[in-house]
Design a protein around this motif. Structure first.
Motif, PDB file in Angstrom:
ATOM      1  N   GLN A 191       3.222  -3.678   6.188  1.00  0.00           N
ATOM      2  CA  GLN A 191       2.001  -4.370   6.638  1.00  0.00           C
ATOM      3  C   GLN A 191       1.060  -3.330   7.229  1.00  0.00           C
ATOM      4  O   GLN A 191       1.488  -2.481   8.013  1.00  0.00           O
ATOM      5  CB  GLN A 191       2.340  -5.417   7.695  1.00  0.00           C
ATOM      6  CG  GLN A 191       3.209  -6.556   7.186  1.00  0.00           C
ATOM      7  CD  GLN A 191       3.657  -7.453   8.335  1.00  0.00           C
ATOM      8  OE1 GLN A 191       4.391  -7.018   9.227  1.00  0.00           O
ATOM      9  NE2 GLN A 191       3.213  -8.691   8.323  1.00  0.00           N
ATOM     10  N   TYR A 192      -0.200  -3.418   6.840  1.00  0.00           N
ATOM     11  CA  TYR A 192      -1.192  -2.456   7.329  1.00  0.00           C
ATOM     12  C   TYR A 192      -2.366  -3.200   7.951  1.00  0.00           C
ATOM     13  O   TYR A 192      -2.814  -4.222   7.433  1.00  0.00           O
ATOM     14  CB  TYR A 192      -1.694  -1.576   6.178  1.00  0.00           C
ATOM     15  CG  TYR A 192      -2.776  -0.605   6.611  1.00  0.00           C
ATOM     16  CD1 TYR A 192      -2.447   0.636   7.142  1.00  0.00           C
ATOM     17  CD2 TYR A 192      -4.127  -0.952   6.526  1.00  0.00           C
ATOM     18  CE1 TYR A 192      -3.429   1.517   7.569  1.00  0.00           C
ATOM     19  CE2 TYR A 192      -5.113  -0.074   6.953  1.00  0.00           C
ATOM     20  CZ  TYR A 192      -4.764   1.151   7.477  1.00  0.00           C
ATOM     21  OH  TYR A 192      -5.741   2.014   7.910  1.00  0.00           O
ATOM     22  N   ARG A 193      -2.857  -2.683   9.072  1.00  0.00           N
ATOM     23  CA  ARG A 193      -4.089  -3.219   9.670  1.00  0.00           C
ATOM     24  C   ARG A 193      -4.821  -2.086  10.385  1.00  0.00           C
ATOM     25  O   ARG A 193      -4.193  -1.136  10.844  1.00  0.00           O
ATOM     26  CB  ARG A 193      -3.792  -4.371  10.628  1.00  0.00           C
ATOM     27  CG  ARG A 193      -2.983  -4.002  11.836  1.00  0.00           C
ATOM     28  CD  ARG A 193      -2.657  -5.216  12.695  1.00  0.00           C
ATOM     29  NE  ARG A 193      -1.730  -6.105  12.017  1.00  0.00           N
ATOM     30  CZ  ARG A 193      -1.158  -7.155  12.603  1.00  0.00           C
ATOM     31  NH1 ARG A 193      -1.432  -7.439  13.861  1.00  0.00           N
ATOM     32  NH2 ARG A 193      -0.315  -7.912  11.949  1.00  0.00           N
ATOM     33  N   SER A 194      -6.142  -2.199  10.433  1.00  0.00           N
ATOM     34  CA  SER A 194      -6.921  -1.142  11.066  1.00  0.00           C
ATOM     35  C   SER A 194      -8.023  -1.738  11.938  1.00  0.00           C
ATOM     36  O   SER A 194      -8.347  -2.927  11.843  1.00  0.00           O
ATOM     37  CB  SER A 194      -7.554  -0.239  10.006  1.00  0.00           C
ATOM     38  OG  SER A 194      -8.671  -0.879   9.402  1.00  0.00           O
ATOM     39  N   SER A 195      -8.625  -0.880  12.768  1.00  0.00           N
ATOM     40  CA  SER A 195      -9.712  -1.310  13.656  1.00  0.00           C
ATOM     41  C   SER A 195     -10.959  -1.686  12.855  1.00  0.00           C
ATOM     42  O   SER A 195     -11.880  -2.283  13.382  1.00  0.00           O
ATOM     43  CB  SER A 195     -10.054  -0.184  14.644  1.00  0.00           C
ATOM     44  OG  SER A 195     -10.353   1.011  13.950  1.00  0.00           O
ATOM     45  N   GLU A 196     -10.982  -1.337  11.555  1.00  0.00           N
ATOM     46  CA  GLU A 196     -12.108  -1.709  10.700  1.00  0.00           C
ATOM     47  C   GLU A 196     -11.946  -3.107  10.109  1.00  0.00           C
ATOM     48  O   GLU A 196     -12.784  -3.560   9.334  1.00  0.00           O
ATOM     49  CB  GLU A 196     -12.253  -0.690   9.559  1.00  0.00           C
ATOM     50  CG  GLU A 196     -12.591   0.708  10.052  1.00  0.00           C
ATOM     51  CD  GLU A 196     -12.502   1.749   8.958  1.00  0.00           C
ATOM     52  OE1 GLU A 196     -13.186   2.788   9.078  1.00  0.00           O
ATOM     53  OE2 GLU A 196     -11.735   1.542   7.995  1.00  0.00           O
ATOM     54  N   GLY A 197     -10.840  -3.767  10.466  1.00  0.00           N
ATOM     55  CA  GLY A 197     -10.623  -5.140   9.997  1.00  0.00           C
ATOM     56  C   GLY A 197      -9.827  -5.242   8.712  1.00  0.00           C
ATOM     57  O   GLY A 197      -9.649  -6.335   8.168  1.00  0.00           O
ATOM     58  N   LEU A 198      -9.304  -4.116   8.236  1.00  0.00           N
ATOM     59  CA  LEU A 198      -8.502  -4.140   7.010  1.00  0.00           C
ATOM     60  C   LEU A 198      -7.111  -4.691   7.319  1.00  0.00           C
ATOM     61  O   LEU A 198      -6.469  -4.259   8.270  1.00  0.00           O
ATOM     62  CB  LEU A 198      -8.375  -2.704   6.478  1.00  0.00           C
ATOM     63  CG  LEU A 198      -8.221  -2.503   4.969  1.00  0.00           C
ATOM     64  CD1 LEU A 198      -9.431  -3.044   4.230  1.00  0.00           C
ATOM     65  CD2 LEU A 198      -8.040  -1.025   4.663  1.00  0.00           C
ATOM     66  N   GLU A 199      -6.651  -5.653   6.511  1.00  0.00           N
ATOM     67  CA  GLU A 199      -5.293  -6.197   6.660  1.00  0.00           C
ATOM     68  C   GLU A 199      -4.707  -6.420   5.276  1.00  0.00           C
ATOM     69  O   GLU A 199      -5.323  -7.090   4.448  1.00  0.00           O
ATOM     70  CB  GLU A 199      -5.309  -7.519   7.438  1.00  0.00           C
ATOM     71  CG  GLU A 199      -5.546  -7.344   8.926  1.00  0.00           C
ATOM     72  CD  GLU A 199      -5.201  -8.600   9.732  1.00  0.00           C
ATOM     73  OE1 GLU A 199      -4.337  -9.369   9.278  1.00  0.00           O
ATOM     74  OE2 GLU A 199      -5.809  -8.780  10.797  1.00  0.00           O
ATOM     75  N   CYS A 200      -3.532  -5.844   5.015  1.00  0.00           N
ATOM     76  CA  CYS A 200      -2.893  -6.019   3.707  1.00  0.00           C
ATOM     77  C   CYS A 200      -1.388  -5.784   3.853  1.00  0.00           C
ATOM     78  O   CYS A 200      -0.936  -5.188   4.823  1.00  0.00           O
ATOM     79  CB  CYS A 200      -3.498  -5.070   2.680  1.00  0.00           C
ATOM     80  SG  CYS A 200      -3.810  -3.387   3.274  1.00  0.00           S
ATOM     81  N   GLU A 201      -0.630  -6.263   2.872  1.00  0.00           N
ATOM     82  CA  GLU A 201       0.826  -6.083   2.921  1.00  0.00           C
ATOM     83  C   GLU A 201       1.421  -6.165   1.518  1.00  0.00           C
ATOM     84  O   GLU A 201       0.798  -6.691   0.594  1.00  0.00           O
ATOM     85  CB  GLU A 201       1.486  -7.117   3.833  1.00  0.00           C
ATOM     86  CG  GLU A 201       1.367  -8.551   3.354  1.00  0.00           C
ATOM     87  CD  GLU A 201       2.114  -9.514   4.284  1.00  0.00           C
ATOM     88  OE1 GLU A 201       3.009 -10.209   3.771  1.00  0.00           O
ATOM     89  OE2 GLU A 201       1.790  -9.562   5.486  1.00  0.00           O
ATOM     90  N   TYR A 202       2.624  -5.602   1.375  1.00  0.00           N
ATOM     91  CA  TYR A 202       3.383  -5.747   0.127  1.00  0.00           C
ATOM     92  C   TYR A 202       4.865  -5.566   0.418  1.00  0.00           C
ATOM     93  O   TYR A 202       5.255  -5.055   1.473  1.00  0.00           O
ATOM     94  CB  TYR A 202       2.916  -4.751  -0.949  1.00  0.00           C
ATOM     95  CG  TYR A 202       3.235  -3.295  -0.672  1.00  0.00           C
ATOM     96  CD1 TYR A 202       4.422  -2.710  -1.107  1.00  0.00           C
ATOM     97  CD2 TYR A 202       2.320  -2.477  -0.007  1.00  0.00           C
ATOM     98  CE1 TYR A 202       4.694  -1.367  -0.882  1.00  0.00           C
ATOM     99  CE2 TYR A 202       2.575  -1.129   0.227  1.00  0.00           C
ATOM    100  CZ  TYR A 202       3.768  -0.583  -0.217  1.00  0.00           C
ATOM    101  OH  TYR A 202       4.037   0.738   0.017  1.00  0.00           O
ATOM    102  N   GLU A 203       5.693  -6.014  -0.543  1.00  0.00           N
ATOM    103  CA  GLU A 203       7.138  -5.830  -0.463  1.00  0.00           C
ATOM    104  C   GLU A 203       7.629  -5.172  -1.746  1.00  0.00           C
ATOM    105  O   GLU A 203       7.128  -5.466  -2.830  1.00  0.00           O
ATOM    106  CB  GLU A 203       7.841  -7.178  -0.291  1.00  0.00           C
ATOM    107  CG  GLU A 203       7.619  -7.814   1.077  1.00  0.00           C
ATOM    108  CD  GLU A 203       8.404  -9.116   1.226  1.00  0.00           C
ATOM    109  OE1 GLU A 203       9.642  -9.066   1.081  1.00  0.00           O
ATOM    110  OE2 GLU A 203       7.775 -10.153   1.490  1.00  0.00           O
TER     111      GLU A 203
END
Length: 446
Positions: A144-156
């Motif tokens: 899971q990835y998130r950043s202060s720029e509002g990016l949110e994504c994930e994979y398995e």
């Protein structure tokens, strides 16, 4: 902390949760059956020109992780200010191309896996082979990835693989044969004939005992897909990693747009391929993309993180990390693209020289552009035909010279899975090539 956060221009978090299973058979006996669980996060913060980084294991408090990384970045920037770091822009990645798993390895009993490994071991232990080792590896993980720029994504992802080695000895001389395959899903064992590969490992060890060590020297050579793939990865791929370029440790610095190889050579890095180096987005949330490092002999692009892309101009998407370690610029699936020549043509072209097969490691100096790789084995080429098997052979030379001496590129591209080491981290990769013919290279022997 509020004042510090005002100076933090960017932060991001990578949360990784998963488990891995390994089974090891040593000479037919179970040496290890283990299952390990991991949960943690890597958190970065950027202040001016300084990165702060912290790793969090177990129960994850991301707020505290961001605060810790931010304090480090602020402190480093205050005590030893560096040139301000800019980051290339990224947009939210599309995650819709994950490898399809047909047979979930978690549905297969451990007993069945052990039974398969025992069969593999039996096929490797040919008469004259005195030592064998078979390893099964399986890992599942969620990123899971998130950043202060509002990016949110994930994979398995769910990886499966095996390796088998066989050792034979005679009069104090030891020789080994090795085979391995890695992929996604337990259907790997339907795609690959593991028992046949095990027999091949045993046969290689026995054949190498009888092989001679050739006389070394400069000569024309044909490289098989594995060794040519190692050359593409080690000698070219690493030299194209933009962080090494910025450190002054690459012969490819300031070479974009130049003809650096034979027009027959195109080298690509592509994490979108469902090979062992696959990922849908990198450790910075940048969507994965195909990069033509060399196109028709012309040096075309570096591999980039967001930081290096902003400094040198380029597209990010090549920043990776082992687990929740600090991300660095890395390759994924790196290969020489297909040409249109047949293997038989290459033997005729070389006429008298050597055919080098497989890889047993080696070393490369990206700053000086020199390399030395050990082949698993070789065959002498006489009058355009393969003759005697030889052992203990190596290939060495200058990267740019070898690139320019490629005379034929085959049409039989094949990928080999493995792991690549950099910055103390190992990540899954694949590298490959078709067969290639080189007009002159230094071959080491007796």
């Amino acid at each position: 902390m509020t004042g510090i956060m005002q100076d933090i221009k960017f932060y991001d978090c990578r949360v990784i949760e998963g488990s891995s299973t390994s089974i090891i058979l040593d000479n037919g006996k179970i040496e290890e059956i283990s299952r390990n669980f991991t949960k943690g996060a890597g958190v970065r913060a950027l202040c001016g020109g300084s990165w702060g980084y912290t790793a969090v294991e177990g129960n994850i408090d991301l707020k505290r992780g961001v605060e810790a990384a931010s304090k480090l970045a602020f402190s480093m920037n205050a005590s030893t200010p560096k040139e301000k770091v800019d980051l290339a822009a990224v947009s939210s990645p599309e995650v819709n191309n994950l490898p399809e798993i047909k047979i979930d390895p978690r549905d297969i009993a451990v007993e069945e896996k052990v039974s398969l490994l025992k069969s593999i071991e039996e096929h490797a232990k040919l008469a004259g082979v005195h030592s064998t080792k078979v390893t099964y590896l399986e890992s599942e993980f969620k990123v899971q990835y998130r950043s202060s720029e509002g990016l949110e994504c994930e994979y398995e992802l769910l990886n499966v693989g095996f390796a088998v080695s066989a050792v034979a000895s005679e009069n104090g001389v030891y020789q080994a044969g090795r085979e391995s395959r890695f992929g996604y899903g337990y259907e790997l064992f339907e795609k690959e004939n593991a028992l046949e590969l095990a027999g091949k490992a045993g046969k290689t060890a026995l054949e190498l005992l009888k092989a001679k060590t050739p006389k070394g020297g400069e000569m024309p050579v044909v490289l098989d897909q594995e060794l040519a793939g190692v050359f593409a990865h080690e000698a070219v791929g690493h030299a194209s990693e933009a962080d090494l370029v910025l450190e002054g440790d690459s012969i490819l610095e300031n070479r974009i747009g130049e003809q650096i190889a034979s027009p027959l050579v195109t080298i690509i890095d592509d994490p979108t391929l469902h090979e062992f180096g696959y990922y849908p987005f990198d450790a910075e949330g940048s969507e994965s993309k195909r990069t033509e490092i060399i196109k028709d002999g012309i040096f075309n692009s570096y591999l980039h993180s967001r930081e290096t892309a902003a400094k040198l101009g380029g597209t990010p998407g090549n920043c990776r990390a082992q687990g929740y370690s600090m991300p660095v610029v890395r390759m994924s699936n790196t290969f020489i693209d297909n040409g249109d020549s047949r293997f038989e043509e290459m033997l005729e072209e070389v006429k008298d020289g050597m055919y080098l097969v497989g890889s047993r490691g080696g070393q490369v100096n990206t700053g000086e552009g020199i390399f030395q790789f050990n082949a698993e084995k070789g065959y002498l080429i006489k009058n355009g035909e393969l003759t005697g098997l030889v052992r203990d052979v190596s290939l060495s030379g200058k990267t740019l010279e070898i690139l320019n001496r490629v005379t034929l590129v085959g049409n039989d591209l094949k990928m080999t899975a493995g792991r690549c080491g950099k910055a103390g981290q190992l990540v899954p990769v694949s590298d490959g090539s078709p067969h290639i013919a080189i007009s002159k290279a230094l071959v080491g022997g007796a």
